[in-house]
Motif scaffolding. Structure first.
Motif, short mmCIF file in Angstrom:
data_model
loop_
_atom_site.label_atom_id
_atom_site.label_comp_id
_atom_site.label_asym_id
_atom_site.label_seq_id
_atom_site.Cartn_x
_atom_site.Cartn_y
_atom_site.Cartn_z
N ILE A 150 0.00 -4.01 11.81
CA ILE A 150 1.59 -3.15 11.79
C ILE A 150 1.64 -3.17 12.93
O ILE A 150 2.23 -3.46 13.37
CB ILE A 150 1.18 -1.99 10.79
CG1 ILE A 150 1.01 -1.89 9.08
CG2 ILE A 150 2.59 -1.65 10.90
CD1 ILE A 150 1.01 -0.69 8.81
N VAL A 170 5.98 6.71 15.30
CA VAL A 170 4.59 6.67 14.95
C VAL A 170 3.51 7.49 15.10
O VAL A 170 3.37 8.42 13.30
CB VAL A 170 4.50 5.10 14.65
CG1 VAL A 170 2.91 5.56 14.07
CG2 VAL A 170 5.04 4.06 13.91
N SER A 174 3.03 10.64 11.93
CA SER A 174 1.65 10.06 11.46
C SER A 174 0.82 11.48 11.33
O SER A 174 0.17 12.09 10.97
CB SER A 174 1.09 9.36 11.53
OG SER A 174 0.41 9.31 13.01
N SER A 178 2.56 13.06 8.21
CA SER A 178 2.27 12.18 6.82
C SER A 178 1.02 13.58 6.35
O SER A 178 0.03 13.93 7.03
CB SER A 178 1.76 11.11 7.86
OG SER A 178 2.55 10.72 7.92
N VAL A 194 7.03 8.80 -0.52
CA VAL A 194 7.79 7.63 0.40
C VAL A 194 6.57 7.46 0.26
O VAL A 194 6.11 6.38 0.74
CB VAL A 194 8.44 8.26 1.54
CG1 VAL A 194 8.45 7.67 2.56
CG2 VAL A 194 10.39 8.17 0.76
N HIS A 195 5.67 8.19 1.00
CA HIS A 195 4.13 8.01 1.48
C HIS A 195 3.65 7.53 0.42
O HIS A 195 1.86 6.44 0.91
CB HIS A 195 3.38 9.22 0.96
CG HIS A 195 3.87 9.68 3.46
ND1 HIS A 195 3.42 9.05 4.01
CD2 HIS A 195 4.59 10.78 3.14
CE1 HIS A 195 4.19 10.17 5.30
NE2 HIS A 195 4.42 10.66 5.14
N LEU A 198 3.77 3.76 2.10
CA LEU A 198 3.26 3.58 3.13
C LEU A 198 1.82 3.73 3.76
O LEU A 198 0.90 4.14 2.13
CB LEU A 198 3.78 5.12 4.24
CG LEU A 198 5.60 4.84 4.22
CD1 LEU A 198 6.33 6.38 4.69
CD2 LEU A 198 6.36 3.60 4.73
N PRO A 199 1.39 3.28 4.86
CA PRO A 199 -0.19 2.89 3.99
C PRO A 199 -0.89 4.78 5.12
O PRO A 199 -1.76 4.34 4.84
CB PRO A 199 -0.21 1.95 5.80
CG PRO A 199 1.01 2.50 6.77
CD PRO A 199 1.76 2.54 5.73
N PHE A 200 -0.54 5.83 5.62
CA PHE A 200 -0.70 6.58 5.66
C PHE A 200 -1.74 7.32 4.94
O PHE A 200 -2.98 8.39 4.71
CB PHE A 200 -0.17 7.38 6.21
CG PHE A 200 1.33 6.84 7.31
CD1 PHE A 200 0.56 6.80 8.86
CD2 PHE A 200 2.31 7.18 7.74
CE1 PHE A 200 1.11 6.15 9.49
CE2 PHE A 200 3.11 6.64 8.59
CZ PHE A 200 2.28 5.47 9.90
N TRP A 229 0.18 -3.60 3.02
CA TRP A 229 0.23 -3.41 4.49
C TRP A 229 -0.18 -5.06 5.68
O TRP A 229 -0.37 -4.84 6.24
CB TRP A 229 0.11 -2.26 4.53
CG TRP A 229 1.50 -1.05 4.46
CD1 TRP A 229 1.16 -1.06 2.90
CD2 TRP A 229 2.22 -1.50 5.11
NE1 TRP A 229 2.53 -0.29 2.82
CE2 TRP A 229 3.03 -0.50 3.85
CE3 TRP A 229 2.97 -1.42 5.82
CZ2 TRP A 229 4.32 0.10 4.38
CZ3 TRP A 229 4.29 -1.09 6.74
CH2 TRP A 229 4.96 -0.40 5.73
#
Length: 245
Positions: A150, A170, A174, A178, A194-195, A198-200, A229
């Motif tokens: 990413i 970011v 994060s 996050s 949303v998370h 996402l990758p977190f 991702w």
């Protein structure tokens, strides 16, 4: 013709020489961040229970990979663009994948001391019983590659000023918004939703799952989302590196 491995080893040596000026600073940043999350956040939460200790311990590990992959590595690429080194590297008659692998190797090695010392600090501060899973190596490898994929994608696509702005966003998002250092249930429902894309969140679940026996619930969906991702970021980065003109 030299093999891919031979090219990679030569590029690795060159990457170390190019980055030797600021590698010590990166190491200091990594160690400070990992230990700071463990110790500093515990001051903010004086009544920290065992669950909170688990989240901070695994969260410090994830934040180490995020900082290296999505903040430091992209900013290095942005600086290389400003200096003209990025275009020069693309003009070299070497495999682009070997070039990316060499840079990624240096970044990952830089992250390791901070991650190890963060776990040691957590053990001394909280005393959580680490029970490292056999999946720790592939799990952390996926987290690290995803962060780097990413990060490289961001820096290859955007201009240096835009890359710097995105990297700052970011690390802020994060760390504060996050579900890495705290449970996802504490977030508003829309943000929690949303998370899931996402990758977190997958990163945090995988880290907890491979470090603590009571959190082995890193479901297959976490690995799938993170793998997507990772593949997308690396594919985009490699395509831009191989593009002519």
């Amino acid at each position: 013709m030299r093999s891919w491995t031979a090219e990679y080893l030569l590029l690795l040596q060159w990457a170390v020489l190019r980055k030797k000026r600021y590698l010590p600073l990166n190491l200091i940043i990594q160690v400070g961040l990992a230990v700071g999350i463990v110790v500093g956040f515990s001051y903010m939460l004086p009544q920290l229970d065992q669950v909170g200790a688990v989240y901070l311990t695994s969260g410090a590990t994830v934040m180490g990979f995020i900082t290296v992959g999505m903040v430091l590595a992209p900013q290095e690429v942005a600086q290389a663009k400003l200096e003209g080194a990025f275009e020069f590297n693309r003009s070299l008659p070497v495999p682009r994948s070997a070039m990316m692998a060499a840079d990624a190797t240096v970044s990952l090695v830089t992250a390791l001391p901070g991650i190890v010392l963060g776990l040691v600090a957590a053990r001394l501060r909280f005393g959580p019983g680490l029970d490292i899973s056999p999946l720790a190596l592939p799990g952390f490898a996926l987290v690290a590659l995803c962060a780097l994929g990413i990060g490289y994608g961001i820096s290859y696509v955007l201009t240096p000023p835009a890359t710097s702005a995105v990297c700052q966003a970011v690390v802020f998002a994060s760390l504060m918004f996050s579900p890495i250092n705290f449970p996802i249930e504490r977030l508003p429902s829309w943000l929690a939703g949303v998370h899931h894309f996402l990758p977190f969140l997958p990163m945090a679940r995988i880290a907890r799952g491979v470090l603590f026996a009571d959190h082995r619930g890193a479901d297959a969906a976490s690995f799938v989302v993170l793998a997507l991702w990772c593949a997308g970021g690396l594919a985009l980065s490699l395509r831009i590196m191989c593009r002519r003109g």
